[in-house]
Design a protein around this motif. Structure first.
Motif, PDB file in Angstrom:
ATOM      1  N   MET A  96       1.145 -13.945   4.631  1.00  0.00           N
ATOM      2  CA  MET A  96       0.871 -12.072   4.043  1.00  0.00           C
ATOM      3  C   MET A  96       0.215 -12.835   2.799  1.00  0.00           C
ATOM      4  SD  MET A  96       2.373  -9.189   2.987  1.00  0.00           S
ATOM      5  CE  MET A  96       3.438  -9.619   1.751  1.00  0.00           C
ATOM      6  N   LYS A  97       0.176 -13.254   2.128  1.00  0.00           N
ATOM      7  CA  LYS A  97      -0.987 -13.372   0.761  1.00  0.00           C
ATOM      8  C   LYS A  97      -2.335 -14.645   1.357  1.00  0.00           C
ATOM      9  CE  LYS A  97      -0.929 -15.281  -3.762  1.00  0.00           C
ATOM     10  NZ  LYS A  97      -0.273 -15.853  -5.157  1.00  0.00           N
ATOM     11  N   LYS A  98      -1.934 -15.414   2.433  1.00  0.00           N
ATOM     12  CA  LYS A  98      -3.437 -16.061   2.919  1.00  0.00           C
ATOM     13  C   LYS A  98      -4.204 -15.012   3.765  1.00  0.00           C
ATOM     14  CE  LYS A  98      -1.571 -20.942   2.871  1.00  0.00           C
ATOM     15  NZ  LYS A  98      -1.699 -21.599   3.846  1.00  0.00           N
ATOM     16  N   GLY A  99      -3.584 -13.900   4.469  1.00  0.00           N
ATOM     17  CA  GLY A  99      -4.024 -12.888   5.601  1.00  0.00           C
ATOM     18  C   GLY A  99      -3.747 -13.189   6.508  1.00  0.00           C
ATOM     19  N   ARG A 100      -3.031 -14.396   6.385  1.00  0.00           N
ATOM     20  CA  ARG A 100      -1.602 -14.249   8.145  1.00  0.00           C
ATOM     21  C   ARG A 100      -1.238 -12.696   8.714  1.00  0.00           C
ATOM     22  NH1 ARG A 100      -2.614 -20.721   7.381  1.00  0.00           N
ATOM     23  NH2 ARG A 100      -0.499 -19.821   6.958  1.00  0.00           N
ATOM     24  N   PHE A 101      -1.873 -11.760   8.917  1.00  0.00           N
ATOM     25  CA  PHE A 101      -0.418 -10.963   9.249  1.00  0.00           C
ATOM     26  C   PHE A 101       0.142 -11.510  10.287  1.00  0.00           C
ATOM     27  CE2 PHE A 101      -3.657  -8.247   6.443  1.00  0.00           C
ATOM     28  CZ  PHE A 101      -2.894  -8.704   5.235  1.00  0.00           C
ATOM     29  N   ARG A 102      -0.529 -11.438  11.047  1.00  0.00           N
ATOM     30  CA  ARG A 102       0.466 -11.646  12.497  1.00  0.00           C
ATOM     31  C   ARG A 102       1.317 -12.647  12.279  1.00  0.00           C
ATOM     32  NH1 ARG A 102      -2.735 -12.224  17.772  1.00  0.00           N
ATOM     33  NH2 ARG A 102      -3.138 -10.054  17.143  1.00  0.00           N
ATOM     34  N   ASP A 103       1.533 -14.015  11.433  1.00  0.00           N
ATOM     35  CA  ASP A 103       1.977 -15.158  11.855  1.00  0.00           C
ATOM     36  C   ASP A 103       3.486 -14.866  10.745  1.00  0.00           C
ATOM     37  OD1 ASP A 103       0.630 -16.468  13.031  1.00  0.00           O
ATOM     38  OD2 ASP A 103      -0.233 -17.695  11.486  1.00  0.00           O
ATOM     39  N   ALA A 104       2.952 -13.780   9.639  1.00  0.00           N
ATOM     40  CA  ALA A 104       3.788 -12.976   8.198  1.00  0.00           C
ATOM     41  C   ALA A 104       4.540 -12.119   9.971  1.00  0.00           C
ATOM     42  CB  ALA A 104       3.421 -12.443   7.711  1.00  0.00           C
ATOM     43  N   VAL A 105       4.401 -11.027   9.945  1.00  0.00           N
ATOM     44  CA  VAL A 105       5.455 -10.266  11.035  1.00  0.00           C
ATOM     45  C   VAL A 105       6.199 -10.828  11.551  1.00  0.00           C
ATOM     46  CG1 VAL A 105       5.311  -8.629  12.353  1.00  0.00           C
ATOM     47  CG2 VAL A 105       3.594  -8.644  10.865  1.00  0.00           C
ATOM     48  N   GLY A 106       6.073 -11.875  12.210  1.00  0.00           N
ATOM     49  CA  GLY A 106       6.465 -12.939  13.241  1.00  0.00           C
ATOM     50  C   GLY A 106       7.684 -13.490  12.072  1.00  0.00           C
ATOM     51  N   HIS A 107       7.292 -13.857  10.974  1.00  0.00           N
ATOM     52  CA  HIS A 107       8.238 -14.390  10.395  1.00  0.00           C
ATOM     53  C   HIS A 107       9.028 -13.478   9.710  1.00  0.00           C
ATOM     54  CE1 HIS A 107       5.403 -18.730   9.600  1.00  0.00           C
ATOM     55  NE2 HIS A 107       6.615 -18.889  10.167  1.00  0.00           N
ATOM     56  N   TYR A 108       8.850 -12.912   9.183  1.00  0.00           N
ATOM     57  CA  TYR A 108       9.611 -12.180   8.429  1.00  0.00           C
ATOM     58  C   TYR A 108      10.304 -11.190   9.737  1.00  0.00           C
ATOM     59  CZ  TYR A 108       6.749 -11.781   4.575  1.00  0.00           C
ATOM     60  OH  TYR A 108       5.981 -11.734   3.565  1.00  0.00           O
ATOM     61  N   HIS A 109      10.000 -11.044  10.646  1.00  0.00           N
ATOM     62  CA  HIS A 109      10.756 -10.117  11.806  1.00  0.00           C
ATOM     63  C   HIS A 109      12.507 -11.644  11.679  1.00  0.00           C
ATOM     64  CE1 HIS A 109       9.676  -6.238  12.815  1.00  0.00           C
ATOM     65  NE2 HIS A 109       8.617  -7.155  13.296  1.00  0.00           N
ATOM     66  N   ALA A 110      11.763 -12.316  12.038  1.00  0.00           N
ATOM     67  CA  ALA A 110      12.656 -13.912  12.580  1.00  0.00           C
ATOM     68  C   ALA A 110      13.869 -13.334  11.296  1.00  0.00           C
ATOM     69  CB  ALA A 110      12.268 -14.776  12.288  1.00  0.00           C
ATOM     70  N   ALA A 111      13.541 -13.442   9.977  1.00  0.00           N
ATOM     71  CA  ALA A 111      14.241 -13.470   8.732  1.00  0.00           C
ATOM     72  C   ALA A 111      14.650 -12.136   8.421  1.00  0.00           C
ATOM     73  CB  ALA A 111      13.036 -13.642   7.214  1.00  0.00           C
ATOM     74  N   LEU A 112      15.007 -11.254   9.305  1.00  0.00           N
ATOM     75  CA  LEU A 112      15.592  -9.827   9.372  1.00  0.00           C
ATOM     76  C   LEU A 112      16.504 -10.013   9.973  1.00  0.00           C
ATOM     77  CD1 LEU A 112      15.727  -6.840   8.364  1.00  0.00           C
ATOM     78  CD2 LEU A 112      13.879  -6.007   9.864  1.00  0.00           C
ATOM     79  N   ASN A 113      16.169 -10.428  11.328  1.00  0.00           N
ATOM     80  CA  ASN A 113      17.183 -11.183  12.534  1.00  0.00           C
ATOM     81  C   ASN A 113      18.143 -12.148  12.064  1.00  0.00           C
ATOM     82  OD1 ASN A 113      15.604  -9.206  13.989  1.00  0.00           O
ATOM     83  ND2 ASN A 113      14.472 -10.966  15.499  1.00  0.00           N
ATOM     84  N   GLY A 114      17.602 -12.727  11.563  1.00  0.00           N
ATOM     85  CA  GLY A 114      19.066 -14.125  10.822  1.00  0.00           C
ATOM     86  C   GLY A 114      19.984 -13.453  10.057  1.00  0.00           C
ATOM     87  N   HIS A 115      19.619 -12.339   8.442  1.00  0.00           N
ATOM     88  CA  HIS A 115      19.805 -11.523   7.697  1.00  0.00           C
ATOM     89  C   HIS A 115      20.711 -10.472   8.187  1.00  0.00           C
ATOM     90  CE1 HIS A 115      18.608 -12.954   4.043  1.00  0.00           C
ATOM     91  NE2 HIS A 115      17.092 -12.869   4.635  1.00  0.00           N
ATOM     92  N   ARG A 116      20.010 -10.215   9.545  1.00  0.00           N
ATOM     93  CA  ARG A 116      21.223  -8.899  10.270  1.00  0.00           C
ATOM     94  C   ARG A 116      22.406  -9.494  10.797  1.00  0.00           C
ATOM     95  NH1 ARG A 116      16.669  -5.309  12.581  1.00  0.00           N
ATOM     96  NH2 ARG A 116      16.445  -3.375  11.540  1.00  0.00           N
ATOM     97  N   GLN A 117      21.940 -10.554  10.968  1.00  0.00           N
ATOM     98  CA  GLN A 117      23.395 -11.588  11.685  1.00  0.00           C
ATOM     99  C   GLN A 117      24.165 -12.217  10.893  1.00  0.00           C
ATOM    100  OE1 GLN A 117      21.536 -15.074  13.808  1.00  0.00           O
ATOM    101  NE2 GLN A 117      20.519 -13.603  15.770  1.00  0.00           N
ATOM    102  N   CYS A 118      24.052 -12.552   9.238  1.00  0.00           N
ATOM    103  CA  CYS A 118      24.746 -12.603   8.434  1.00  0.00           C
ATOM    104  C   CYS A 118      25.197 -11.543   8.328  1.00  0.00           C
ATOM    105  CB  CYS A 118      24.260 -13.608   7.959  1.00  0.00           C
ATOM    106  SG  CYS A 118      23.181 -15.131   8.093  1.00  0.00           S
ATOM    107  N   GLY A 119      25.057 -10.162   7.938  1.00  0.00           N
ATOM    108  CA  GLY A 119      25.499  -9.067   7.146  1.00  0.00           C
ATOM    109  C   GLY A 119      24.409  -8.723   5.846  1.00  0.00           C
TER     110      GLY A 119
END
Length: 196
Positions: A96-119
């Motif tokens: 996000m800081k580098k302006g690569r929003f598409r890559d950032a969205v992918g990382h954030y969604h993967a992080a969100l899914n990981g946190h959801r799996q762990c509760g």
């Protein structure tokens, strides 16, 4: 290995601590890499988590990226889903800081899914808030507002008043853009006392 006692430098101010971190930055990044490569995943992920904010604040993005990649690999090999999700969130912030929003969205969604799996509601909240930031930057206020609302709920579930207040203040931005001025004012009114 057996650990020997180490004399830590005495630091009496934040400026002294920052000077020490600046002088030792390359060594600290190397310790993360070494720990990740030598089956010490907890050392790698914990140190990466500690260093990340300092590196981002100082715009040391190459070093921040290196430690998060090392932490991601170490966490993956150790099966530590929470640390893996935290590293993905960090990589999203770098993108996000580098302006690569598409890559950032992918990382954030993967992080969100990981946190959801762990509760982990606190981790979910951070990922949701970050997704809201990106959506707002991409001029999608309705989507940004939806992410911020989810982040507020997750922060409240995690009993994080400050995180919820920050997300409420963020939510006021897309609400203002959507001409929902009463809602924006109410969210700012609720956030202000906590932020003060």
């Amino acid at each position: 290995p057996a650990s020997a006692p180490v004399a830590l430098p005495r630091m009496t101010s934040p400026a002294e601590a920052r000077t020490w971190l600046d002088a030792e930055r390359a060594n600290l990044v190397a310790v993360v890499a070494h720990s990740a490569a030598h089956e010490l995943p907890r050392h790698a992920t914990d140190l990466a988590g500690t260093l990340f904010r300092y590196l981002m604040t100082g715009s040391h993005l190459p070093e921040a990226g290196a430690i998060e990649i090392d932490a991601l690999h170490a966490a993956g090999r150790a099966g530590d889903q929470v640390a893996e999700a935290e590293a993905l969130n960090g990589l999203g912030s770098i993108d996000m800081k580098k302006g690569r929003f598409r890559d950032a969205v992918g990382h954030y969604h993967a992080a969100l899914n990981g946190h959801r799996q762990c509760g982990g509601r606190a981790g979910q909240a951070r990922s949701l808030r970050n997704l809201g930031v990106i959506e707002f930057e991409l001029h999608r206020p309705q989507s940004a507002a939806a992410y911020y609302r989810q982040a507020i709920a997750a922060y409240e579930d995690a009993d994080d008043r400050l995180g919820a207040a920050r997300a409420r203040a963020d939510l006021a931005l897309p609400e203002t853009e959507l001409q929902s001025l009463d809602e924006a004012a109410e969210h700012l009114r609720l956030a202000l006392p906590v932020l003060r």
